[in-house]
Design a protein around this motif. Structure first.
Motif, PDB file in Angstrom:
ATOM      1  N   SER A 128     -15.032  14.119 -18.713  1.00 32.69           N
ATOM      2  CA  SER A 128     -16.270  14.291 -17.960  1.00 32.69           C
ATOM      3  C   SER A 128     -16.702  15.751 -17.919  1.00 32.69           C
ATOM      4  CB  SER A 128     -16.107  13.744 -16.540  1.00 32.69           C
ATOM      5  OG  SER A 128     -17.276  13.960 -15.781  1.00 32.69           O
ATOM      6  N   LEU A 129     -15.717  16.649 -17.716  1.00 31.35           N
ATOM      7  CA  LEU A 129     -16.030  18.079 -17.664  1.00 31.35           C
ATOM      8  C   LEU A 129     -16.564  18.573 -19.014  1.00 31.35           C
ATOM      9  CD1 LEU A 129     -13.009  19.476 -15.598  1.00 31.35           C
ATOM     10  CD2 LEU A 129     -15.379  19.200 -14.829  1.00 31.35           C
ATOM     11  N   VAL A 130     -15.985  18.076 -20.092  1.00 27.22           N
ATOM     12  CA  VAL A 130     -16.443  18.487 -21.425  1.00 27.22           C
ATOM     13  C   VAL A 130     -17.840  17.943 -21.702  1.00 27.22           C
ATOM     14  CG1 VAL A 130     -16.027  18.276 -23.904  1.00 27.22           C
ATOM     15  CG2 VAL A 130     -14.111  18.682 -22.344  1.00 27.22           C
TER      16      VAL A 130
ATOM     17  N   VAL B  60     -10.956  16.633 -27.198  1.00 32.55           N
ATOM     18  CA  VAL B  60     -12.001  15.731 -26.687  1.00 32.55           C
ATOM     19  C   VAL B  60     -13.155  15.635 -27.681  1.00 32.55           C
ATOM     20  CG1 VAL B  60     -13.764  15.415 -24.902  1.00 32.55           C
ATOM     21  CG2 VAL B  60     -11.425  16.045 -24.250  1.00 32.55           C
ATOM     22  N   VAL B  61     -13.585  16.772 -28.200  1.00 28.75           N
ATOM     23  CA  VAL B  61     -14.693  16.791 -29.157  1.00 28.75           C
ATOM     24  C   VAL B  61     -14.321  16.009 -30.418  1.00 28.75           C
ATOM     25  CG1 VAL B  61     -16.071  18.267 -30.661  1.00 28.75           C
ATOM     26  CG2 VAL B  61     -15.662  18.948 -28.287  1.00 28.75           C
ATOM     27  N   GLU B  62     -13.089  16.167 -30.881  1.00 28.50           N
ATOM     28  CA  GLU B  62     -12.632  15.456 -32.072  1.00 28.50           C
ATOM     29  C   GLU B  62     -12.559  13.945 -31.809  1.00 28.50           C
ATOM     30  OE1 GLU B  62     -11.194  14.659 -35.944  1.00 28.50           O
ATOM     31  OE2 GLU B  62     -12.379  16.278 -35.024  1.00 28.50           O
ATOM     32  N   ALA B  63     -12.105  13.570 -30.601  1.00 25.58           N
ATOM     33  CA  ALA B  63     -12.033  12.147 -30.244  1.00 25.58           C
ATOM     34  C   ALA B  63     -13.440  11.542 -30.187  1.00 25.58           C
ATOM     35  CB  ALA B  63     -11.324  11.977 -28.902  1.00 25.58           C
ATOM     36  N   MET B  64     -14.386  12.287 -29.649  1.00 23.31           N
ATOM     37  CA  MET B  64     -15.766  11.816 -29.593  1.00 23.31           C
ATOM     38  C   MET B  64     -16.313  11.595 -31.004  1.00 23.31           C
ATOM     39  SD  MET B  64     -17.112  14.311 -26.506  1.00 23.31           S
ATOM     40  CE  MET B  64     -18.853  13.959 -26.776  1.00 23.31           C
TER      41      MET B  64
ATOM     42  N   ASN C 125     -20.173  17.035 -19.631  1.00 27.73           N
ATOM     43  CA  ASN C 125     -21.193  17.620 -18.765  1.00 27.73           C
ATOM     44  C   ASN C 125     -21.196  19.144 -18.779  1.00 27.73           C
ATOM     45  OD1 ASN C 125     -22.401  15.208 -17.304  1.00 27.73           O
ATOM     46  ND2 ASN C 125     -20.222  14.886 -16.901  1.00 27.73           N
ATOM     47  N   ASP C 126     -20.282  19.712 -19.597  1.00 22.77           N
ATOM     48  CA  ASP C 126     -20.196  21.175 -19.704  1.00 22.77           C
ATOM     49  C   ASP C 126     -20.106  21.810 -18.326  1.00 22.77           C
ATOM     50  OD1 ASP C 126     -20.027  23.594 -20.991  1.00 22.77           O
ATOM     51  OD2 ASP C 126     -22.199  23.881 -21.116  1.00 22.77           O
ATOM     52  N   ALA C 127     -19.208  21.270 -17.511  1.00 32.87           N
ATOM     53  CA  ALA C 127     -19.053  21.755 -16.136  1.00 32.87           C
ATOM     54  C   ALA C 127     -17.568  21.954 -15.844  1.00 32.87           C
ATOM     55  CB  ALA C 127     -19.648  20.743 -15.154  1.00 32.87           C
ATOM     56  N   GLY C 128     -17.228  23.105 -15.263  1.00 32.55           N
ATOM     57  CA  GLY C 128     -15.845  23.368 -14.912  1.00 32.55           C
ATOM     58  C   GLY C 128     -15.027  23.888 -16.080  1.00 32.55           C
ATOM     59  N   TYR C 129     -13.788  24.297 -15.776  1.00 33.89           N
ATOM     60  CA  TYR C 129     -12.923  24.888 -16.797  1.00 33.89           C
ATOM     61  C   TYR C 129     -12.094  23.828 -17.503  1.00 33.89           C
ATOM     62  CZ  TYR C 129      -9.086  27.330 -19.048  1.00 33.89           C
ATOM     63  OH  TYR C 129      -8.171  27.767 -19.969  1.00 33.89           O
ATOM     64  N   VAL C 130     -12.082  23.885 -18.836  1.00 30.87           N
ATOM     65  CA  VAL C 130     -11.203  23.073 -19.669  1.00 30.87           C
ATOM     66  C   VAL C 130     -10.633  23.993 -20.741  1.00 30.87           C
ATOM     67  CG1 VAL C 130     -11.034  21.099 -21.244  1.00 30.87           C
ATOM     68  CG2 VAL C 130     -12.591  21.001 -19.282  1.00 30.87           C
ATOM     69  N   SER C 131      -9.325  23.928 -20.940  1.00 29.25           N
ATOM     70  CA  SER C 131      -8.712  24.792 -21.941  1.00 29.25           C
ATOM     71  C   SER C 131      -9.304  24.495 -23.319  1.00 29.25           C
ATOM     72  CB  SER C 131      -7.196  24.597 -21.970  1.00 29.25           C
ATOM     73  OG  SER C 131      -6.870  23.307 -22.479  1.00 29.25           O
ATOM     74  N   GLU C 132      -9.281  25.494 -24.189  1.00 29.83           N
ATOM     75  CA  GLU C 132      -9.881  25.353 -25.510  1.00 29.83           C
ATOM     76  C   GLU C 132      -9.204  24.242 -26.304  1.00 29.83           C
ATOM     77  OE1 GLU C 132     -12.794  25.920 -28.136  1.00 29.83           O
ATOM     78  OE2 GLU C 132     -12.590  26.908 -26.181  1.00 29.83           O
TER      79      GLU C 132
ATOM     80  N   MET D 204     -16.189   6.780 -21.951  1.00 26.10           N
ATOM     81  CA  MET D 204     -15.397   7.988 -21.745  1.00 26.10           C
ATOM     82  C   MET D 204     -13.911   7.673 -21.609  1.00 26.10           C
ATOM     83  SD  MET D 204     -17.443  10.872 -19.560  1.00 26.10           S
ATOM     84  CE  MET D 204     -17.800   9.920 -18.106  1.00 26.10           C
ATOM     85  N   ARG D 205     -13.571   6.472 -21.105  1.00 26.83           N
ATOM     86  CA  ARG D 205     -12.155   6.097 -20.987  1.00 26.83           C
ATOM     87  C   ARG D 205     -11.523   6.004 -22.378  1.00 26.83           C
ATOM     88  NH1 ARG D 205     -10.685   4.591 -15.932  1.00 26.83           N
ATOM     89  NH2 ARG D 205     -12.382   4.118 -14.465  1.00 26.83           N
ATOM     90  N   ASP D 206     -12.292   5.485 -23.331  1.00 22.10           N
ATOM     91  CA  ASP D 206     -11.779   5.388 -24.705  1.00 22.10           C
ATOM     92  C   ASP D 206     -11.550   6.762 -25.304  1.00 22.10           C
ATOM     93  OD1 ASP D 206     -12.035   2.455 -24.908  1.00 22.10           O
ATOM     94  OD2 ASP D 206     -14.187   2.885 -24.763  1.00 22.10           O
ATOM     95  N   VAL D 207     -12.494   7.685 -25.011  1.00 24.65           N
ATOM     96  CA  VAL D 207     -12.362   9.059 -25.506  1.00 24.65           C
ATOM     97  C   VAL D 207     -11.132   9.716 -24.886  1.00 24.65           C
ATOM     98  CG1 VAL D 207     -13.434  11.343 -25.579  1.00 24.65           C
ATOM     99  CG2 VAL D 207     -14.839   9.290 -25.906  1.00 24.65           C
ATOM    100  N   ALA D 208     -10.937   9.505 -23.585  1.00 28.53           N
ATOM    101  CA  ALA D 208      -9.785  10.091 -22.890  1.00 28.53           C
ATOM    102  C   ALA D 208      -8.478   9.587 -23.490  1.00 28.53           C
ATOM    103  CB  ALA D 208      -9.855   9.771 -21.396  1.00 28.53           C
TER     104      ALA D 208
END
Length: 367
Positions: A19-21, A36-40, A23-30, A4-8
């Motif tokens: 982590s929030l993305v 994050v999804v593109e980095a993954m 685990n689908d938990a908490g608010y993250v702006s679109e 996850m550090r590499d993704v960040a």
């Protein structure tokens, strides 16, 4: 190995945002979520399922405890139940108590230690109700009364008993042999009037079908006898019980086959699919015609009713509806919508009960 550090770093966001993305938990702006999804995607990052479940305090695993998977009823039940849980992203871990050295206690220990999210309990248990109500973790009982506050799902066996009785009475049956499990299970609960058991003193709600059938036959003046066949996995016991039912009570048409002659011979047999299938074989060996000399009714309606030699009349349990109700109850418990009580068995509220309708399917084994 990508983490996850590499993704960040690739997405230019904080580790907590990744982590929030994940685990689908908490608010993250679109915008940040898309980065994050593109980095993954670019890094071929695959989230660690175990870590994600630990974050959520979930294992996505449900323990399913049955007496034996050799029995066609429990084989069918576990197959349909596993499919329903899988459709909701949940795995199943099967415990067959009669086929393994390890019983339900190991699974309960795993549940207590949060190694699984819940247990579906459908095996006969000798534990007192306090044992189950004290666990305070998601448990759904199938065809077993475990204690106040624990949801119970099962078929409407009382209705099934009425269906069988009505058919036999209308067809003119004079002497009915009921072949089933140990009679001691019909009265194995110290307290009477347990919620969800139809005011019976038993942890075994399926007893309602036999007891209702006996009640209706008695009211109609039809003779009946109950023949024990042993435990649920004792197939040989069912074969012996069927033979004994015909031999003990005799049949005029079976003298040449070595069965006893009796003026009040058994002319109807009611049992599970296994017992009914054995009954067809035994009747034919004794020179009996099915259904002219002896009617045979199966209770469960699994695939076995079509392989008995004649097409069996059966009370069919709705496995799809049963599994749907069990899964719905379990998910509600896991998500806290119907949290288990931490009160004592005496103080806990009565458990919710889901009774699934049964249906009668006529075959060639009844008149």
């Amino acid at each position: 190995m990508v983490g996850m550090r590499d993704v960040a770093k690739q997405a230019g966001v904080s580790l907590s945002t990744v982590s929030l993305v994940v685990n689908d938990a908490g608010y993250v702006s679109e915008g940040k979520r898309e980065r994050v999804v593109e980095a993954m995607r670019l890094l071929n990052y695959v989230p660690n399922e175990l870590a994600r479940n630990l974050y959520r305090d979930r294992t996505n695993t449900i323990g399913v405890i049955v007496p034996t998977i050799r029995h066609p009823f429990f084989a069918t039940f576990t197959s349909v139940l596993q499919r329903e849980f899988s459709a909701r992203g949940l795995r199943t871990m099967l415990c067959s108590t009669e086929d393994s050295d390890k019983g339900e206690s190991e699974y309960v220990d795993m549940l207590r230690r949060h190694m699984m999210d819940g247990i579906v309990m459908s095996s006969h248990t000798m534990h007192p109700v306090d044992y189950w109500t004290s666990i305070s973790r998601p448990i759904v009982a199938f065809d077993r009364y475990l204690g106040p506050g624990i949801p119970l799902v099962g078929s409407d066996h009382e209705s099934g008993g009425h269906m069988v009785a009505d058919l036999l009475i209308r067809s003119g049956a004079r002497h009915v042999a009921m072949i089933g499990g140990l009679r001691s299970q019909f009265h194995d609960l110290a307290m009477r009037g347990a919620p969800g058991t139809g005011e019976r003193d038993t942890t075994f709600p399926t007893a309602c079908y036999y007891l209702t059938l006996e009640q209706d036959l008695r009211a109609a003046g039809v003779r009946y006898d109950y023949v024990e066949a042993g435990g649920v996995g004792d197939f040989e016991g069912y074969a012996i019980a069927v033979h004994n039912a015909l031999e003990w009570f005799g049949n005029d048409h079976a003298v040449d086959a070595g069965c006893f002659d009796d003026d009040d011979a058994v002319d109807a047999i009611v049992s599970s699919d296994i017992g009914a299938s054995y009954a067809v074989q035994a009747a034919l060996r004794c020179g009996l015609r099915v259904p002219d000399d002896v009617q045979i009714i199966a209770y469960d309606g699994t695939y076995l009713t079509g392989t008995a030699g004649v097409r069996l009349t059966a009370v069919r349990q709705d496995f799809n509806a049963i599994a749907t109700a069990v899964v719905a109850r379990m998910i509600a418990l896991i998500e806290g919508e119907d949290a288990p009580s931490e009160s004592s068995a005496e103080d806990a509220a009565p458990q919710p009960v889901d009774l699934i309708p049964v249906s009668l399917h006529l075959g060639d084994s009844t008149r």
